[in-house]
Design a protein around this motif. Structure first.
Motif, mmCIF file in Angstrom:
data_model
loop_
_atom_site.group_PDB
_atom_site.id
_atom_site.type_symbol
_atom_site.label_atom_id
_atom_site.label_comp_id
_atom_site.label_asym_id
_atom_site.label_seq_id
_atom_site.Cartn_x
_atom_site.Cartn_y
_atom_site.Cartn_z
ATOM 1 N N ASP A 80 0.858 -1.174 0.000
ATOM 2 C CA ASP A 80 0.000 0.000 0.000
ATOM 3 C C ASP A 80 0.904 1.238 0.000
ATOM 4 N N PRO A 81 0.323 2.450 -0.093
ATOM 5 C CA PRO A 81 1.172 3.643 -0.225
ATOM 6 C C PRO A 81 2.194 3.798 0.900
ATOM 7 N N GLN A 82 1.775 3.493 2.132
ATOM 8 C CA GLN A 82 2.700 3.669 3.261
ATOM 9 C C GLN A 82 3.839 2.657 3.183
ATOM 10 N N VAL A 83 3.541 1.457 2.723
ATOM 11 C CA VAL A 83 4.598 0.452 2.507
ATOM 12 C C VAL A 83 5.535 0.926 1.393
ATOM 13 N N ARG A 84 4.950 1.443 0.309
ATOM 14 C CA ARG A 84 5.782 1.898 -0.821
ATOM 15 C C ARG A 84 6.654 3.091 -0.440
ATOM 16 N N ASN A 85 6.189 3.897 0.512
ATOM 17 C CA ASN A 85 6.992 5.052 0.934
ATOM 18 C C ASN A 85 8.187 4.652 1.786
#
Lengths: 166, 262
Positions: free
Chosen positions: B98-103
């Motif tokens: 998810d976005p937080q993982v990708r960040n």
């Protein structure tokens, strides 16, 4: 380990055990309890904060690795008297019920608006919300609130959060 | 978490000296920290790599795209250099977690972990990648050695991954709806000298798909792959999907990928 972090614009020095998680330090040491602990397994996004402008799960970050970082929590967005445009949009669109996931949702919404701009599509919002879980309201109104909040942020001075947003 | 001592080196040589005894590297931490929180893992020393400059750089080197080990998934997904050279790789990065993982998550951390359902291993195999480390280099096919196993020696640190730039490539992934890991993911890359196909998620470790490569080298069209399904001795079965379903899904993803490259 000692680390210096900017939290909502103010410099703090953390002198904490190396295994201290950002979410625990924010809540227990700084009293910033708006950042919630939901699943505690990096899935639900209730602990979302902005790290140098990018959203991240505070339950999966070690304070000791964040020396020099700028963190924005829900408390850094607005106040009860002067809500941030994204917070206002959540209220207007009834995007919450119990409210537990809301701080993380609002932070995710701000990150979406800053990354994708005022005209972000519903499909993009849904893709970018995959790291946030809501167990009561459902997502329809949350998506609507983020779409509206993104528009309102574009027209609101001071709504942008500092940091190296991607 | 069991207490540990965290080191934060600012160079590769400092990092190597800091890695001593019962130690682990910390990249994005989005596998390691949850594992440590649930006490599946404990270490005495954690060596954080985030303060080492330039370990996250992305550059083009002749016919190769070089991605630094600490490049985060969001950075790979958004990089104009990656999008221009290998848009399929940028697309793959945008579908991880998810976005937080990708960040936070990094390419080096992902491939060092070699989760059987991780996305990057398929790209490394299909794009003929070379993994550079503090000890030397590994071809992707030698690097991945089975479930959660790689060619890395104790204390050996990945510094970058270089991908051979194809004429065209893409990644098709059937995601588990909750975890967003691949139930089956297929990376297809077309080079001047042939097609390379790799599968992740369906087996206990990402692998090339020689049968698909052979038919696509004969004629690159969805009709060539027909109802081909993935055959392997290592097909995975768990509570999410059985071996037959995964083999079938790999075929569906293969046709989706080939169709999108026409």
């Amino acid at each position: 380990m000692v680390a210096s972090l900017k939290i909502n614009g103010a410099l703090h020095t953390a002198s904490v055990p190396d295994e201290t998680l950002l979410v625990d330090w924010l809540r227990d040491d700084l009293g910033l309890t708006g950042t919630h602990i939901g699943c505690d397994t990096s899935q639900c996004g209730a602990c979302n904060v902005l790290v140098n402008g990018a959203s991240a799960k505070a339950c999966t970050l070690l304070v000791a690795t964040l020396d020099g970082a700028e963190i924005t929590t829900i408390e850094g967005l607005g106040t009860a008297d002067a809500l941030h445009p994204m917070q206002k949009a959540f209220r207007t669109h009834h995007a919450l019920q119990c409210g537990f996931c809301t701080p993380g949702m609002v932070i995710a919404g701000v990150a979406i608006a800053q990354t994708h701009g005022a005209d972000v599509s519903v499909d993009t919002i849904r893709h970018e919300l995959e790291g946030n879980l809501c167990r009561c309201t459902g997502y329809q109104n949350i998506v609507a609130a983020i779409a509206a909040g993104a528009k309102d942020m574009a027209g609101s001075e001071g709504a942008r959060i500092a940091g190296s947003a991607q | 978490m069991t207490p540990f001592s965290l080191k934060r080196p600012t160079s590769l040589s400092e990092a190597s000296s800091a890695f001593a005894g019962d130690a682990a590297w910390l990249a994005g931490g989005h596998t390691l920290i949850p594992a440590m929180k649930s006490r599946l893992r404990s270490v005495e020393t954690l060596v954080d790599l985030s303060a080492i400059p330039d370990l996250d750089s992305i550059s083009r080197d002749d016919d190769r795209l070089v991605v630094g080990a600490m490049a985060r998934h969001a950075a790979v997904a958004a990089s104009p250099l990656v999008k221009a050279a290998i848009p399929g790789l940028a697309g793959l990065a945008s579908l991880i977690g998810d976005p937080q993982v990708r960040n936070r998550g990094t390419i080096g951390g992902s491939i060092a972990n070699n989760d059987p359902a991780a996305d990057y291993p398929a790209a490394l195999l299909a794009l003929d990648a070379i993994v550079a480390t503090t000890h030397g280099t590994h071809a992707a096919e030698d690097f991945f050695q089975g479930m959660f196993t790689t060619a890395l020696d104790e204390g050996e640190l990945i510094t970058s991954v270089s991908f051979r730039v194809p004429r065209a490539s893409t990644y098709a992934k059937h995601r588990h709806p909750a975890s967003r890991y691949a139930l089956a993911g297929v990376y297809v890359a077309r080079f001047e000298d042939g097609v390379r196909v790799a599968v992740t998620g369906a087996t206990t470790a990402a692998a090339r798909w020689p049968a698909a490569e052979a038919v696509l080298n004969a004629a690159f069209a969805p009709a060539s792959v027909g109802m081909l399904s993935f055959e392997s001795e290592n097909l995975a079965t768990d509570i999410h999907a059985g071996a037959d379903f995964r083999a079938h899904l790999a075929g569906v993803m293969l046709r989706e990928a080939v169709t999108s490259l026409l």
